[in-house]
Scaffold this active site. Structure first.
Site, PDB file in Angstrom:
ATOM      1  N   HIS A 180       0.824  -1.216   0.000  1.00 43.90           N
ATOM      2  CA  HIS A 180       0.000   0.000   0.000  1.00 43.90           C
ATOM      3  C   HIS A 180       0.857   1.265   0.000  1.00 43.90           C
ATOM      4  CE1 HIS A 180      -3.948  -1.929   0.345  1.00 43.90           C
ATOM      5  NE2 HIS A 180      -3.330  -2.834   1.094  1.00 43.90           N
ATOM      6  N   THR A 181       2.078   1.134  -0.453  1.00 47.63           N
ATOM      7  CA  THR A 181       2.948   2.301  -0.633  1.00 47.63           C
ATOM      8  C   THR A 181       2.944   2.795  -2.070  1.00 47.63           C
ATOM      9  OG1 THR A 181       4.789   0.771  -0.956  1.00 47.63           O
ATOM     10  CG2 THR A 181       4.528   1.706   1.252  1.00 47.63           C
ATOM     11  N   GLY A 217      -7.457 -14.369  -6.667  1.00 49.62           N
ATOM     12  CA  GLY A 217      -7.923 -13.773  -5.426  1.00 49.62           C
ATOM     13  C   GLY A 217      -6.990 -13.968  -4.258  1.00 49.62           C
ATOM     14  N   GLY A 219      -4.002 -12.477  -3.804  1.00 49.79           N
ATOM     15  CA  GLY A 219      -3.052 -11.395  -3.572  1.00 49.79           C
ATOM     16  C   GLY A 219      -1.756 -11.563  -4.328  1.00 49.79           C
ATOM     17  N   LEU A 220      -1.768 -12.382  -5.381  1.00 46.27           N
ATOM     18  CA  LEU A 220      -0.558 -12.626  -6.178  1.00 46.27           C
ATOM     19  C   LEU A 220      -0.692 -12.025  -7.576  1.00 46.27           C
ATOM     20  CD1 LEU A 220       0.150 -16.317  -5.127  1.00 46.27           C
ATOM     21  CD2 LEU A 220       1.155 -14.228  -4.194  1.00 46.27           C
ATOM     22  N   SER A 231      -3.168 -11.997  -9.940  1.00 42.75           N
ATOM     23  CA  SER A 231      -3.702 -12.768 -11.059  1.00 42.75           C
ATOM     24  C   SER A 231      -4.296 -11.847 -12.117  1.00 42.75           C
ATOM     25  CB  SER A 231      -4.759 -13.759 -10.564  1.00 42.75           C
ATOM     26  OG  SER A 231      -5.827 -13.095  -9.895  1.00 42.75           O
ATOM     27  N   ASP A 286       1.850  -3.975  -9.438  1.00 42.21           N
ATOM     28  CA  ASP A 286       1.511  -5.289  -9.956  1.00 42.21           C
ATOM     29  C   ASP A 286       1.873  -5.426 -11.429  1.00 42.21           C
ATOM     30  OD1 ASP A 286       0.535  -5.595  -7.445  1.00 42.21           O
ATOM     31  OD2 ASP A 286      -1.579  -5.659  -8.019  1.00 42.21           O
ATOM     32  N   TYR A 313     -10.370  -1.620  -0.864  1.00 44.97           N
ATOM     33  CA  TYR A 313      -9.095  -1.085  -1.342  1.00 44.97           C
ATOM     34  C   TYR A 313      -9.228   0.415  -1.613  1.00 44.97           C
ATOM     35  CZ  TYR A 313      -4.902  -0.776  -4.322  1.00 44.97           C
ATOM     36  OH  TYR A 313      -3.689  -0.445  -4.873  1.00 44.97           O
TER      37      TYR A 313
END
Length: 392
Positions: A39-40, A128, A130-131, A133, A178, A227
């Site tokens: 979250h940076t 779903g 957190g990687l 997708s 990401d 988010y």
């Protein structure tokens, strides 16, 4: 490790079966695990992700008009229509992501963009978890559509930004991490990204250490508003933090750790708590890169645990299952550190562990969750992999 030769072969067979002809292009892009720096990214800060050896593959072929997609991993015989005359919002599920990417490619290429296409998609990236997708799908599809059009691929950074815009169109106001990780990944390296100027550099992964990812089984949907709410709270923090930072600041990146230390630890203000996490997390990213360089894995692990505690307490995006996985990992033989990874509200943890203990840790994490009656945990060892590529 995953046998991607088998995935490629089965995807080609599925494409021929579904569309009656062989595919023209096959591409892939990796998911990513964020080692530290959560979250940076949308606060102009630092992140340290690594592309992983779990990838999303897209096979495409030409079509006269409109798009059709099938997903080899579920309901493979169902074709999802993607209509360029409809808005992104009018599409459902994964079709929305495909529509958003196609829209961005059309904007970029104009008349050179494919007027239609058939696509078959398969992924080994947990959905779903957190990687990333979604980023892996966006980057692989964009690479495929550019190649199908016979167009020169943009720079890796430009391709990542195109895919970030697609994610925004779907309703997730993500930062650049990401998509950049999926485009810029280098085998056996993490990628340190400065999200303010979008510069990056590769960071060698520590020798003798491995990454173990554990999927908590708790699913999240970053498009559901949680988010976006955290992002709004970070924006609100710019006003509230001014008295502690010596005046107005343009970004939480500009607040020093010693300034944020002046915020009372029991402050009830959510924006101030969010700010404290972001500022201290930026410092932890830089310190972790330094620890990797010096080979001090004990210190790197301590930063990972501190990151998790900050995400749990100040940013409040962890959950009981993620917290338990970190507890299960820390203290096991060879473990240097562990933390939740990704946007939060479920998903995965990442643990830095001595390579000779990695397989035992995988077994321990799965067994501990089962013994405690928690959702089934799937853990696996991974390595840093290369970014997006044209497979054939």
């Amino acid at each position: 490790m995953v046998n991607h030769d088998d995935v490629r072969a089965r995807l080609g067979e599925q494409f021929r079966k579904g569309y009656g002809q062989p595919h023209a292009v096959l591409t892939s892009a990796p998911g990513r695990v964020n080692l530290i720096g959560e979250h940076t990214d949308y606060n102009d800060g630092f992140v340290l992700p690594a592309a992983i050896d779990r990838r999303t593959f897209v096979a495409v072929g030409p079509r006269a008009g409109g798009g059709r997609i099938s997903f080899m991993d579920f309901d493979a015989d169902r074709l999802v229509e993607v209509d360029p005359s409809r808005s992104v919002e009018d599409h459902d599920g994964p079709g929305k992501y495909v529509a958003a990417v196609w829209e961005q490619v059309r904007d970029a290429l104009g008349a050179k963009a494919p007027g239609g296409f058939d696509a078959c998609i398969s992924s080994t990236v947990p959905i779903g978890g957190g990687l990333s997708s979604s980023a892996a799908l966006e980057v692989s599809l964009a690479t495929a559509l550019y190649t199908l059009a016979g167009a020169e691929l943009p720079s890796k950074e430009e391709l990542a930004l195109l895919c970030q815009r697609a994610e925004h169109a779907v309703g997730v106001p993500c930062g650049i991490m990401d998509q950049f990780a999926s485009c810029l990944g280098v085998a056996n390296h993490a990628v340190m990204i400065d999200c303010r100027d979008q510069s990056s550099r590769v960071v060698p992964m520590p020798v003798g250490a491995s990454l173990v990812i554990a999927d908590s089984g708790v699913r999240h949907n970053l498009a559901d508003g949680s988010y976006a709410k955290r992002r709004q709270e970070c924006e609100a923090a710019l006003t509230e933090i001014a008295p502690f930072a010596g005046g107005a600041v343009a970004s939480l990146r500009d607040v020093a750790p010693e300034q944020v230390a002046a915020i009372p630890s029991d402050s009830p203000s959510n924006p101030l708590k969010r700010a404290r996490h972001v500022v201290t997390e930026n410092a932890r990213v830089e310190a972790t890169v330094a620890a990797f360089a010096s080979g001090d894995l004990k210190q790197a692990g301590e930063h990972m645990v501190a990151s998790h505690e900050s995400l749990r307490d100040d940013f409040e995006v962890s959950c009981a299952e993620l917290d338990a996985l970190v507890v299960d990992a820390v203290g096991q033989p060879g473990v240097h550190g562990s933390r939740m990874t990704g946007g939060g509200f479920g998903g995965c943890t990442v643990t830095l562990v001595a390579t000779e203990h990695a397989d035992a840790l995988v077994s321990h994490l799965e067994a501990a969750a089962e013994a405690a009656g928690r959702p089934k945990v799937r853990a696996f060892r991974t390595v840093a992999d290369d970014g997006a590529r044209i497979e054939e």
